[in-house]
Scaffold this motif. Sequence first.
Motif, mmCIF file in Angstrom:
data_model
loop_
_atom_site.group_PDB
_atom_site.id
_atom_site.type_symbol
_atom_site.label_atom_id
_atom_site.label_comp_id
_atom_site.label_asym_id
_atom_site.label_seq_id
_atom_site.Cartn_x
_atom_site.Cartn_y
_atom_site.Cartn_z
ATOM 1 N N ARG A 1 0.935 -1.435 0.095
ATOM 2 C CA ARG A 1 0.067 0.082 0.124
ATOM 3 C C ARG A 1 0.708 0.874 0.031
ATOM 4 N N VAL A 2 1.959 1.457 -1.062
ATOM 5 C CA VAL A 2 2.613 2.415 -1.195
ATOM 6 C C VAL A 2 2.819 3.520 -2.301
ATOM 7 N N GLY A 3 2.586 4.119 -1.854
ATOM 8 C CA GLY A 3 2.003 5.176 -3.138
ATOM 9 C C GLY A 3 3.612 6.093 -3.301
ATOM 10 N N ASN A 4 4.208 6.830 -4.916
ATOM 11 C CA ASN A 4 5.780 7.688 -4.558
ATOM 12 C C ASN A 4 5.664 8.412 -5.535
ATOM 13 N N MET A 5 5.729 9.831 -4.532
ATOM 14 C CA MET A 5 5.799 11.117 -5.079
ATOM 15 C C MET A 5 7.306 11.431 -5.445
ATOM 16 N N LEU A 6 6.734 12.171 -6.923
ATOM 17 C CA LEU A 6 8.150 13.226 -7.175
ATOM 18 C C LEU A 6 8.543 13.819 -6.025
ATOM 19 N N VAL A 7 9.968 14.319 -5.805
ATOM 20 C CA VAL A 7 10.128 15.378 -4.950
ATOM 21 C C VAL A 7 11.649 16.136 -6.051
ATOM 22 N N ALA A 8 11.864 17.029 -6.639
ATOM 23 C CA ALA A 8 12.498 17.492 -7.161
ATOM 24 C C ALA A 8 13.629 18.188 -6.188
ATOM 25 N N LEU A 9 14.950 18.076 -6.103
ATOM 26 C CA LEU A 9 16.090 17.938 -5.619
ATOM 27 C C LEU A 9 16.777 18.627 -5.616
ATOM 28 N N PRO A 10 17.025 20.509 -4.603
ATOM 29 C CA PRO A 10 17.774 21.357 -5.523
ATOM 30 C C PRO A 10 19.168 21.854 -5.235
ATOM 31 N N VAL A 11 18.947 21.000 -5.998
ATOM 32 C CA VAL A 11 20.813 20.886 -6.735
ATOM 33 C C VAL A 11 21.683 21.943 -7.123
ATOM 34 N N ASP A 12 20.289 22.649 -7.593
ATOM 35 C CA ASP A 12 21.063 24.198 -8.272
ATOM 36 C C ASP A 12 21.334 25.075 -7.275
ATOM 37 N N GLU A 13 20.508 24.163 -6.062
ATOM 38 C CA GLU A 13 20.815 25.410 -4.302
ATOM 39 C C GLU A 13 22.069 25.454 -3.885
ATOM 40 N N PRO A 14 22.977 26.728 -4.091
ATOM 41 C CA PRO A 14 24.035 26.373 -3.126
ATOM 42 C C PRO A 14 24.308 25.957 -1.471
ATOM 43 N N ASP A 15 23.258 26.490 -1.207
ATOM 44 C CA ASP A 15 23.013 27.033 0.177
ATOM 45 C C ASP A 15 22.208 25.614 0.821
ATOM 46 N N ALA A 16 23.488 24.518 2.463
ATOM 47 C CA ALA A 16 22.575 23.739 2.556
ATOM 48 C C ALA A 16 21.631 23.472 2.957
ATOM 49 N N TRP A 17 21.381 25.019 3.707
ATOM 50 C CA TRP A 17 20.294 25.082 4.805
ATOM 51 C C TRP A 17 19.164 25.375 4.118
ATOM 52 N N ARG A 18 19.817 26.135 3.507
ATOM 53 C CA ARG A 18 18.133 26.592 1.684
ATOM 54 C C ARG A 18 17.112 25.874 1.449
ATOM 55 N N GLN A 19 18.443 23.984 0.842
ATOM 56 C CA GLN A 19 18.309 23.757 -0.244
ATOM 57 C C GLN A 19 16.735 22.539 1.761
ATOM 58 N N LEU A 20 17.078 22.508 2.293
ATOM 59 C CA LEU A 20 16.808 22.110 3.453
ATOM 60 C C LEU A 20 15.792 22.669 4.176
ATOM 61 N N LYS A 21 14.984 24.119 3.682
ATOM 62 C CA LYS A 21 13.810 24.670 4.309
ATOM 63 C C LYS A 21 13.052 24.343 3.104
ATOM 64 N N LEU A 22 13.823 24.086 1.173
ATOM 65 C CA LEU A 22 12.969 24.376 0.297
ATOM 66 C C LEU A 22 12.540 23.185 0.195
ATOM 67 N N LEU A 23 12.563 22.397 0.628
ATOM 68 C CA LEU A 23 12.604 20.900 0.621
ATOM 69 C C LEU A 23 11.193 20.363 1.320
ATOM 70 N N GLY A 24 11.796 20.852 3.186
ATOM 71 C CA GLY A 24 10.189 20.943 3.852
ATOM 72 C C GLY A 24 9.406 21.782 3.634
ATOM 73 N N SER A 25 9.285 22.016 2.690
ATOM 74 C CA SER A 25 8.140 23.767 1.996
ATOM 75 C C SER A 25 7.329 22.840 1.149
ATOM 76 N N GLN A 26 8.412 21.947 0.485
ATOM 77 C CA GLN A 26 7.636 20.955 -0.910
ATOM 78 C C GLN A 26 7.060 19.711 0.103
ATOM 79 N N ASN A 27 7.741 19.040 1.250
ATOM 80 C CA ASN A 27 6.817 18.189 1.624
ATOM 81 C C ASN A 27 5.451 18.540 2.264
ATOM 82 N N ARG A 28 5.645 19.551 3.315
ATOM 83 C CA ARG A 28 4.702 19.896 3.785
ATOM 84 C C ARG A 28 2.963 20.620 2.925
ATOM 85 N N ALA A 29 3.829 21.228 1.477
ATOM 86 C CA ALA A 29 2.622 21.079 0.769
ATOM 87 C C ALA A 29 2.063 19.962 -0.171
#
Length: 298
Positions: free
Chosen positions: A145-173
């Motif tokens: 009973r598993v589905g799959n979401m496609l997550v965009a990993l922000p490898v174009d973002e040089p700031d690791a903390w910004r990457q974490l913020k972007l992924l947190g927002s993406q997952n909450r949405a």
Amino acid sequence: MANQPVREDRPRWGLWLADSGDGNGYTLAYRVHHAAQDGSAMVHTLQQLLPPGSATAPVRADPAGEWSLEPPHTTHRLLAEASVPLEVMRTAARRADATVHDVYLAALAAALRYWLPPDRCQRPVRVRVPFSTLLPADRPDLGNRVGNMLVALPVDEPDAWRQLKLLGSQNRAWKASGARERTRRILDRLQETLVIEQMSADEPDDVLGCASSFRFRVPMAVAGDRVTAVTALPAHFGGHLFSSALCTYGNWASTTFTARTNQPRVRELPALWERAVRYLSGDTNRTASRQSFPAPSP
């Protein structure tokens, strides 16, 4: 073992006991066809099979039966791993108002940014992230009973903390979108054969890999011996460069990467992932540069 096909005339799961060779421990390997169990069912099954209060080994139902021989060795896939204290990931999550899962994906994005060729880091790369659609009334040990979401990993973002913020927002949405419920309604209409076909299908060319996660919530034991570590070997789906899996057990978190042996540089990813996790948990500068992580090999 993981490379062996699951025979249609045999059970879709199996257990293998491997001696460490040094007398200090042993490994119990559990393998199951993904169409028979998803990650949540696998975790539940192992926790039921290996309760911490188990003082004796289970009795064989067929004492006259013979143990199966060791599976033939194959070289189709490679495996590499890194482990960090779970508290290190929790610290990073608290600092960014994120989850441990967000930290896992952000560290993966940071690792890939310094691993991929520069021209692949001009835009985000997509990975497949499985999620459970299990309901409270469902049988927890059987079925997929598993589905799959496609997550965009922000490898174009040089700031690791910004990457974490972007992924947190993406997952909450995504959690607020109702996609989990819609996926469950679709899965309820699918036959097992269609699930198997879907899992064997190639992914689109722009999906780089798969990033799974498993959480073991209770301690386990085998015949009275405490289980000290759990490592997940993620399924490697067609068309993916790699598959990774975060596994948390006790006070530790391990991430494994698997790929075909014609991609040997995947072995570099665990060290890069660990470096990124420790950076997110302990560096107050919060400014990531290409010098913050080891440079990829040529």
